[in-house]
Every structure is written in C-alpha cells, then in structure tokens.
Design a protein around this motif. Sequence first.
Motif, PDB file in Angstrom:
ATOM      1  N   ALA A   1       7.475   5.574  10.032  1.00  0.00           N
ATOM      2  CA  ALA A   1       6.593   5.188   8.931  1.00  0.00           C
ATOM      3  C   ALA A   1       5.911   6.422   8.358  1.00  0.00           C
ATOM      4  O   ALA A   1       5.470   7.295   9.115  1.00  0.00           O
ATOM      5  N   THR A   2       5.848   6.519   7.029  1.00  0.00           N
ATOM      6  CA  THR A   2       5.157   7.612   6.358  1.00  0.00           C
ATOM      7  C   THR A   2       4.370   7.058   5.181  1.00  0.00           C
ATOM      8  O   THR A   2       4.667   5.968   4.657  1.00  0.00           O
ATOM      9  N   TYR A   3       3.375   7.827   4.768  1.00  0.00           N
ATOM     10  CA  TYR A   3       2.539   7.412   3.642  1.00  0.00           C
ATOM     11  C   TYR A   3       2.045   8.653   2.921  1.00  0.00           C
ATOM     12  O   TYR A   3       1.483   9.558   3.549  1.00  0.00           O
TER      13      TYR A   3
ATOM     14  N   ILE B   1       3.421   2.239   1.939  1.00  0.00           N
ATOM     15  CA  ILE B   1       3.886   2.762   3.217  1.00  0.00           C
ATOM     16  C   ILE B   1       5.411   2.650   3.280  1.00  0.00           C
ATOM     17  O   ILE B   1       5.973   1.561   3.116  1.00  0.00           O
ATOM     18  N   HIS B   2       6.083   3.784   3.497  1.00  0.00           N
ATOM     19  CA  HIS B   2       7.537   3.786   3.618  1.00  0.00           C
ATOM     20  C   HIS B   2       7.913   3.511   5.066  1.00  0.00           C
ATOM     21  O   HIS B   2       7.483   4.212   5.980  1.00  0.00           O
TER      22      HIS B   2
ATOM     23  N   TYR C   1       0.814  -1.221   0.000  1.00  0.00           N
ATOM     24  CA  TYR C   1       0.000   0.000   0.000  1.00  0.00           C
ATOM     25  C   TYR C   1       0.847   1.271   0.000  1.00  0.00           C
ATOM     26  O   TYR C   1       0.350   2.359   0.287  1.00  0.00           O
TER      27      TYR C   1
ATOM     28  N   GLN D   1       0.640  13.706   4.179  1.00  0.00           N
ATOM     29  CA  GLN D   1       1.548  12.640   4.610  1.00  0.00           C
ATOM     30  C   GLN D   1       1.340  12.324   6.096  1.00  0.00           C
ATOM     31  O   GLN D   1       1.885  13.004   6.971  1.00  0.00           O
TER      32      GLN D   1
END
Length: 248
Positions: A158-160, A138-139, A136, A171
């Motif tokens: 975690a970032t998105y 997600i970094h 999905y 973000q």
Amino acid sequence: MRIIRAGGAPPAMMMLAVVITYVAAPALAMDDQATYWRFDGRVEKRLTSMAPATEWATSAWIGDDSTKLRLQNSGVIDDSGHIDNEGGTKGIDNRFFYSRRISDYWDAKAGVQFTVFDQGVTRSAFMAGVEGVAPYGIHLDAVLAVSQTAVVSARLEATYDVLLSQKLIAQPFLEAMVASQDDPAIQLGGGLARYEVGLRLRYEIAKEVAPYVGISFEQFTGNTANFVAAAGGPTSNVRALVGLKVWF
C-alpha cells in the motif's frame, strides 16, 4: 447530398467540413482501443549498520484501457553480493500477469511467479489478485499465491502520495506478507512473516525522474524471525533509504 449554405460559406468549404467530420469520427472511436505501454522503475540503497543492501523494483505493461499484459521484476542484493531472501518474502522475483479492468479504479490480475533465493533455491507459483486505488487515493496491490511447495501466501503493498508542493511528494508505504506454513529452505515461516512501514520523500525533477530519500522499519515475526536469526541475520531493521524513481 444537398449542401445548405450557412452564413454565406462557400459550398466547397461546407463539403470540406463534412469530409473532415466523416473521417475524424471513426478515428476518435478507434482511440478507445489504442494500445499503450509504460515502464516504471525504482532503485534504492537501503542503509543500515547491520544489513545494508540494494533493492530494485521494475514493472512494465502493454495493453489498452481494459486489458493489459504486465511484467514485474524486483530483488534485493546485500553488500556482499548475495541475494537477500528477506525472510523468504523477496529474493529476485519475476512475475507475469494478465490483468483486466473490473471497475473504474480496479484491475483483477492472474499469472505466474518465479523467484530465485540465496544459494540458488528457486520457487515458482500461480498468482491472482487485485490492484487499484482505494478511497482517499490509497494505492493497493493485493496478491494471493500458491507455490510449488504448496505454501499459500498473501502479499499486500500500500502507498499513498501526499503532495507537499508541485514537485515535492511524501509517500508513506506498507508491505506485509502472510504464509500458510513453513518453508525453511528459503527462511519463510507460517503466519505473518514480515512487515515493513516507511516513508519516501521524492523530488520530481521532471514527472518522469524523481530522486528520493526515506526511512523504513522492517520486522520479521514468528518462525520467519527464528529462521532469519538462525542464519545470523537481524530480525528487525531501521533503514535510511536513498533512491531514484523513473517512468516513461
């Protein structure tokens, strides 16, 4: 070499095509091993009535598609000019990593860390972890470290990115750190020491330049919260964020 004429093309043109193909093919193969570099930076004002501060985070790497050398520098300075330990989880942090691709979306990395906390207290550590893109989009950046004081810590970021338009991106982010034992000199307690969740909304003036605003909630827990409170700091914060993100 025998030249076969096709469609009436002169032999000289055919020979030129053969030469161009011969010269270009090795060059394309060499591009796979080309060396690249990149710099990412973020600086933000963290606005709160109790503990306003300025935070920055920069990273740079040089390498190819499979291996890289990475440098990272980040820190938090409060409005009085002192280093903000963030419960022993931040300070002014310097990291040097070697990373290697282990799959299409993941790198494994290992290196060293040197952090300066308030009052000139320092900590060094060996670090290893993984970084990449989960399902999905997600970094994730997960790092395990062992410090000179034998504290084992695990840090997760975690970032998105949510694309609201071609230039407007929301973000959500999460930061958390767990420690194996107390390190009172830097206000770090064992167990879950700190977590922060928030949202940054950035506008990309260009792909490389993006101002943003945001909001975050930070919570210290366990003995870390006790150390922070004893030093006169708040154990939780709701912050407004104003910053700038760049890369090149």
